[in-house]
Design an enzyme around this catalytic site. Sequence first.
Site, short mmCIF file in Angstrom:
data_model
loop_
_atom_site.label_atom_id
_atom_site.label_comp_id
_atom_site.label_asym_id
_atom_site.label_seq_id
_atom_site.Cartn_x
_atom_site.Cartn_y
_atom_site.Cartn_z
N HIS A 192 4.10 8.80 12.81
CA HIS A 192 3.30 7.62 13.15
C HIS A 192 4.23 6.49 13.59
CE1 HIS A 192 4.52 6.59 9.08
NE2 HIS A 192 3.87 5.45 9.08
N HIS A 213 0.81 -1.22 0.00
CA HIS A 213 0.00 0.00 0.00
C HIS A 213 0.85 1.27 0.00
CE1 HIS A 213 0.81 -0.68 4.30
NE2 HIS A 213 0.69 0.63 4.44
#
Length: 315
Positions: A182, A117
């Site tokens: 993140h 992804h």
Amino acid sequence: MTPDRAFLGLSHTPLLGLNPVAPEVEADVRGALARVRSAIRAWAPERIVLVGPDHYNGFFNELMPPFCLGTAATAVGDYGTPAGPLNVPADEVERLAAWLMDRDFDVALSRRMQVDHGFAQALQVIWDGLDTPPVIPLFVNAVAQPGIPRVRRCARLGEAIGAWLDTLPGRTLAIGSGGLSHEPPVPTLAHPDPAVRERITVRATPTQAERDAKTKRVMAAGMALAAGDPAIRPLAPEWDARWMDAIERGDVEALAAPGEDAIAREAGLSAHESKAWLVARAAMPRGAPLRRPLRWYRAVPEYIAGFGAMVLVTG
């Protein structure tokens, strides 16, 4: 004459559309992605240089290059992103590889690159799938120390790619896919479970049950972060803003000055993905005036993402 070139820095998240978010957040994220799509489709690139990371789907610790070009690439189709071959111009990738080698960049070359992804989501956002203009895929290691490339080296590589693009006709879009702040549950070799260490070391195709378990684990981490679980590292919007500011200016020294350790310490282990933005931004023509049609940001804990988008265009 300034080459026709555009830059897109775009965060990705495996949790887009999986974890629930508040309606206003959903509308904001979807609206921003629609504006990205509209801006890039209107600009109509003829070639794409796509810089992205991997999450132990294509690259493993048995052989982890800092950078790798692909003369062919196939997306695995994780987290609802499209599966199948990317539209890679093999001859053009080989010419770029030779150009870089001649300029002292020893970039690895894969004849059968596998991507996830981290590459496919940006193409999905803009083109609804993998039917796109020709794509030159460049992998950047953002998970496996000590081989994560440093800020200044990423910038120099982007500049070398930009110099090669200067020799070509046509409109090139440089995409940096990844970041910003993140820290999802991506294991490292420090993990206490030898089976986990083996899984991120030796290349293997996961079973559907293993993929499903991974998806559930990442989804749960996102919801725990949104609930304020102190065991999950929070996002860092201030760090994200500084990174985006420096990327917009092309200010490599501002990105490098805090030091490599500061990236993970301040923004999370996977914030090294943000270097994909830097490589792509450094490929823009040096000294050329740039327009900024779009800049957007939102911290979305359910997605474990300091989610940002930026478009810069020559002229």
